[in-house]
Design an enzyme around this catalytic site. Structure first.
Site, PDB file in Angstrom:
ATOM      1  N   HIS A  65     -19.695  66.223 -29.410  1.00 41.85           N
ATOM      2  CA  HIS A  65     -18.107  66.149 -29.506  1.00 41.85           C
ATOM      3  C   HIS A  65     -17.403  67.576 -29.034  1.00 41.85           C
ATOM      4  O   HIS A  65     -17.792  68.450 -29.886  1.00 41.85           O
ATOM      5  CB  HIS A  65     -17.899  65.622 -30.981  1.00 41.85           C
ATOM      6  CG  HIS A  65     -16.528  65.482 -31.213  1.00 41.85           C
ATOM      7  ND1 HIS A  65     -15.767  64.388 -31.532  1.00 41.85           N
ATOM      8  CD2 HIS A  65     -15.322  66.447 -31.086  1.00 41.85           C
ATOM      9  CE1 HIS A  65     -14.557  64.484 -31.714  1.00 41.85           C
ATOM     10  NE2 HIS A  65     -14.156  65.868 -31.445  1.00 41.85           N
ATOM     11  N   PHE A  73     -20.900  52.377 -36.646  1.00 36.76           N
ATOM     12  CA  PHE A  73     -21.024  51.084 -37.520  1.00 36.76           C
ATOM     13  C   PHE A  73     -20.780  51.280 -39.045  1.00 36.76           C
ATOM     14  O   PHE A  73     -20.927  50.396 -39.900  1.00 36.76           O
ATOM     15  CB  PHE A  73     -22.215  50.186 -37.126  1.00 36.76           C
ATOM     16  CG  PHE A  73     -22.107  49.545 -35.767  1.00 36.76           C
ATOM     17  CD1 PHE A  73     -20.896  49.641 -35.258  1.00 36.76           C
ATOM     18  CD2 PHE A  73     -23.099  48.634 -35.309  1.00 36.76           C
ATOM     19  CE1 PHE A  73     -20.729  48.628 -34.097  1.00 36.76           C
ATOM     20  CE2 PHE A  73     -22.858  47.901 -34.218  1.00 36.76           C
ATOM     21  CZ  PHE A  73     -21.706  47.884 -33.344  1.00 36.76           C
ATOM     22  N   ARG A  74     -20.529  52.412 -39.322  1.00 39.89           N
ATOM     23  CA  ARG A  74     -20.200  52.874 -40.777  1.00 39.89           C
ATOM     24  C   ARG A  74     -21.144  52.858 -41.924  1.00 39.89           C
ATOM     25  O   ARG A  74     -20.964  53.116 -43.010  1.00 39.89           O
ATOM     26  CB  ARG A  74     -18.793  52.308 -41.104  1.00 39.89           C
ATOM     27  CG  ARG A  74     -17.733  52.377 -40.203  1.00 39.89           C
ATOM     28  CD  ARG A  74     -17.074  53.803 -39.849  1.00 39.89           C
ATOM     29  NE  ARG A  74     -16.145  54.022 -39.115  1.00 39.89           N
ATOM     30  CZ  ARG A  74     -15.596  55.019 -38.707  1.00 39.89           C
ATOM     31  NH1 ARG A  74     -16.492  56.265 -38.739  1.00 39.89           N
ATOM     32  NH2 ARG A  74     -14.604  55.345 -38.062  1.00 39.89           N
ATOM     33  N   ASP A 117     -16.909  54.963 -28.324  1.00 37.84           N
ATOM     34  CA  ASP A 117     -16.432  55.501 -29.404  1.00 37.84           C
ATOM     35  C   ASP A 117     -15.864  54.443 -30.611  1.00 37.84           C
ATOM     36  O   ASP A 117     -14.920  55.021 -31.156  1.00 37.84           O
ATOM     37  CB  ASP A 117     -15.759  56.937 -29.451  1.00 37.84           C
ATOM     38  CG  ASP A 117     -15.628  57.645 -30.334  1.00 37.84           C
ATOM     39  OD1 ASP A 117     -16.311  57.654 -31.354  1.00 37.84           O
ATOM     40  OD2 ASP A 117     -14.565  58.535 -30.366  1.00 37.84           O
ATOM     41  N   HIS A 149     -17.348  61.341 -25.237  1.00 42.38           N
ATOM     42  CA  HIS A 149     -15.883  61.061 -25.049  1.00 42.38           C
ATOM     43  C   HIS A 149     -15.037  62.059 -24.193  1.00 42.38           C
ATOM     44  O   HIS A 149     -13.976  62.561 -24.983  1.00 42.38           O
ATOM     45  CB  HIS A 149     -15.285  60.648 -26.584  1.00 42.38           C
ATOM     46  CG  HIS A 149     -15.505  61.577 -27.710  1.00 42.38           C
ATOM     47  ND1 HIS A 149     -15.467  62.848 -27.347  1.00 42.38           N
ATOM     48  CD2 HIS A 149     -16.136  61.019 -28.781  1.00 42.38           C
ATOM     49  CE1 HIS A 149     -16.053  63.127 -28.703  1.00 42.38           C
ATOM     50  NE2 HIS A 149     -16.289  62.334 -29.582  1.00 42.38           N
ATOM     51  N   GLU A 181     -23.468  62.465 -32.262  1.00 43.33           N
ATOM     52  CA  GLU A 181     -22.682  63.338 -31.605  1.00 43.33           C
ATOM     53  C   GLU A 181     -22.734  64.955 -32.768  1.00 43.33           C
ATOM     54  O   GLU A 181     -22.611  64.882 -33.739  1.00 43.33           O
ATOM     55  CB  GLU A 181     -21.446  62.970 -31.527  1.00 43.33           C
ATOM     56  CG  GLU A 181     -20.612  62.587 -32.810  1.00 43.33           C
ATOM     57  CD  GLU A 181     -19.281  61.812 -32.330  1.00 43.33           C
ATOM     58  OE1 GLU A 181     -18.391  62.582 -31.991  1.00 43.33           O
ATOM     59  OE2 GLU A 181     -19.143  60.800 -32.763  1.00 43.33           O
ATOM     60  N   ASN A 206     -21.871  60.407 -38.801  1.00 44.27           N
ATOM     61  CA  ASN A 206     -20.991  60.567 -39.837  1.00 44.27           C
ATOM     62  C   ASN A 206     -20.778  59.460 -40.796  1.00 44.27           C
ATOM     63  O   ASN A 206     -19.744  59.263 -40.992  1.00 44.27           O
ATOM     64  CB  ASN A 206     -19.756  61.141 -39.089  1.00 44.27           C
ATOM     65  CG  ASN A 206     -19.134  60.140 -38.139  1.00 44.27           C
ATOM     66  OD1 ASN A 206     -19.891  59.127 -37.588  1.00 44.27           O
ATOM     67  ND2 ASN A 206     -17.753  60.139 -37.992  1.00 44.27           N
TER      68      ASN A 206
HETATM   69  N1  LIG Z   1     -13.316  59.684 -32.783  1.00 43.33           N
HETATM   70  C1  LIG Z   1     -12.509  59.475 -33.664  1.00 43.33           C
HETATM   71  O1  LIG Z   1     -11.434  59.716 -33.729  1.00 43.33           O
HETATM   72  N2  LIG Z   1     -13.278  59.401 -34.810  1.00 43.33           N
HETATM   73  C2  LIG Z   1     -14.893  58.971 -34.992  1.00 43.33           C
HETATM   74  C3  LIG Z   1     -15.549  60.228 -35.133  1.00 43.33           C
HETATM   75  C4  LIG Z   1     -15.435  60.865 -33.650  1.00 43.33           C
HETATM   76  O2  LIG Z   1     -16.161  60.366 -32.573  1.00 43.33           O
HETATM   77  O3  LIG Z   1     -15.236  61.916 -33.360  1.00 43.33           O
HETATM   78  C5  LIG Z   1     -14.851  58.270 -36.434  1.00 43.33           C
HETATM   79  O4  LIG Z   1     -15.987  58.188 -36.645  1.00 43.33           O
HETATM   80  O5  LIG Z   1     -13.968  57.876 -37.064  1.00 43.33           O
HETATM   81 ZN   LIG Z   2     -16.503  62.439 -31.590  1.00 47.33          ZN
HETATM   82 ZN   LIG Z   3     -17.623  59.152 -32.247  1.00 46.78          ZN
END
Ligand SMILES: NC(=O)N[C@@H](CC(=O)O)C(=O)O
Ligand SMILES: [Zn+2]
Ligand SMILES: [Zn+2]
Length: 427
Positions: free
Chosen positions: A172, A57-58, A291, A223, A138, A88
């Site tokens: 991951h 959700f950034r 994801d 994932h 993750e 992240n």
């Molecule tokens: N899955 C992705 O390609 N990106 C995810 C990070 C992640 O889950 O690896 C992200 O935060 O943008």
């Molecule tokens: Zn990931």
């Molecule tokens: Zn992810």
């Protein structure tokens, strides 16, 4: 509130009484008491709200891609009643202070939530584990968005610590030493899939399972994108996820998607995609998690080597699965289990994931025949696009979290949303 004549995932038709936060009663002959609100659910399917164990959700840091407000509205409109956010962000969620900073943003959520703790060389496990964490993860075995890939020794230390703390580790699993550098010679979109090769997933899953076995930690593979990865996890007694994009999209879709098809792990062959769907149906794969990784369309408008990785998905997961159920490609019971009951079991959420008396009244109501085209400009994520543009989905008309309506779509298609009353599911 009394929900009358609802069809449950197993086909039983029941009245469901919601009292306060909880499901109070389920029976065939309940009648409304004075002043009780009634929802006529005749010919509608009532499901436990989906628990999406993997979203980005950034916030803090990247609110232009998504906020807890827009992300949680998008989730509610897709029948999701709990989300688990990944570390992240900026700052990354690797300390107690960073956890608190994210939890402040999560107060904007209209649905329930959990926050995962991340692992980097700078992490502070003592302050992090003092917080009501959802899980560790993750944990990135290779770089993805945010460049949080870690070394083998640190991974082993983190898994051992999580085992002591009795916290699940979500991984991951990609091994960057097995990425195919020769793929970098072209700018074809498909080169992304060639580069982050399928073998790199299997190798990393094996390593994660080995390290987990050494310290008797509970490992959950995030994932999984290959049948090989999912089989390894399942055979070792670990749980694993699959995303909607690895179930419904493959390398053959790059022509339509362009860089909007770039994510980690990448899209796989049509054969591997079909293998993932089979494993979802047969029980090898435990849960579906999105994801949900939004980036703006402008950010995605770059070469395959420069565009950010990730696609949105929290609003379309349940609709895509319900469309597959409508077409008899999997059962409604399986949809219920992989989006709710199994997630509650893997991550120990004893109040959630079931339409049963005593459980949280996290519910979503759908007309199972109301299939429509998915359109990015009708979805609620800040990012404004979807990799499933033009595909069909069965969207909910009402979603409830602990007895409060958080999403409702009226007869002429107007959406309304509830207040920011979401709670941390770890209390
Ligand atoms: N899955 C992705 O390609 N990106 C995810 C990070 C992640 O889950 O690896 C992200 O935060 O943008
Ligand atoms: Zn990931
Ligand atoms: Zn992810």
């Amino acid at each position: 509130m009394l929900i009358e004549n609802a069809t449950l995932a197993d086909g039983r038709v029941r009245d469901v009484r919601v009292d306060g936060d909880r499901i109070a009663d389920i029976a065939t002959d309940l009648s409304p008491s004075a002043n009780e609100a009634v929802v006529d659910a005749t010919d509608k399917l009532l499901l436990p709200g989906a628990i999406d164990a993997h979203v980005h959700f950034r916030q803090p840091g990247y609110g232009h891609k998504e906020t807890w407000e827009t992300g949680s509205k998008s989730a509610a409109a897709g029948g999701v009643t709990t989300v688990v956010d990944q570390p992240n962000t900026s700052p990354p969620t690797v300390s107690g202070d960073a956890f608190d900073e994210k939890a402040d943003f999560a107060q904007q959520s209209i649905i329930d939530w959990g926050i995962n703790g991340g692992v980097t060389a700078e992490w502070d496990p003592d302050s992090l584990f003092a917080k009501p964490l959802f899980a560790l993860g993750e944990v990135f075995l290779a770089d993805s968005t945010g460049n949080m890939g870690i070394e083998a020794d640190l991974f082993a230390d983190a898994v051992a610590r999580a085992a002591e703390e009795d916290v699940v580790v979500t991984v991951h699993a990609e091994d960057a030493t097995l990425f195919d550098e020769s793929a970098k010679e072209t700018d074809d979109y498909d080169a992304w899939s060639a580069y982050r090769a399928a073998e790199a997933e299997a190798a990393a899953v094996e390593r994660a399972l080995e390290v987990g076995g050494d310290s008797a930690a509970q490992i959950h593979i995030a994932h999984t994108s290959t049948p090989e990865g999912a089989d390894l996890a399942h055979d070792a007694g670990a749980s694993c996820e699959v995303t909607p994009h690895h179930l419904f999209l493959s390398r053959e879709d790059y022509d339509d998607l362009g860089t909007k098809g770039r994510m980690n792990p990448p899209l796989r062959s049509e054969e591997r995609r079909a293998g993932m769907f089979e494993r979802l149906v047969d029980g090898t794969i435990d849960i579906v998690a999105t994801d949900h990784a939004p980036h703006t369309a402008e950010e995605k408008d770059a070469s395959i080597w420069d565009a950010p990785s990730g696609v949105p998905g929290v609003e379309t997961m349940l609709p895509l699965l319900l469309e597959a159920a409508r077409e008899d490609r999997l059962s409604y019971e399986r949809v219920r289990d992989v989006t709710a009951a199994n997630v509650a079991e893997v991550f120990d959420l004893p109040q959630k994931g079931h339409v049963k008396a005593g459980y949280d009244a996290d519910l979503t109501l759908v007309d199972p025949e109301a299939s429509r085209e998915i359109r990015g400009d009708e979805l609620h994520s800040n990012c404004g696009w979807t990799p499933f543009e033009g595909r069909r989905g069965v969207f909910p008309e009402l979603t409830m979290v602990r007895g409060d309506v958080v999403y409702e779509r009226d007869a002429d298609g107007t959406d309304s949303f509830g207040d920011a009353d979401g709670q941390n599911v770890r209390g």
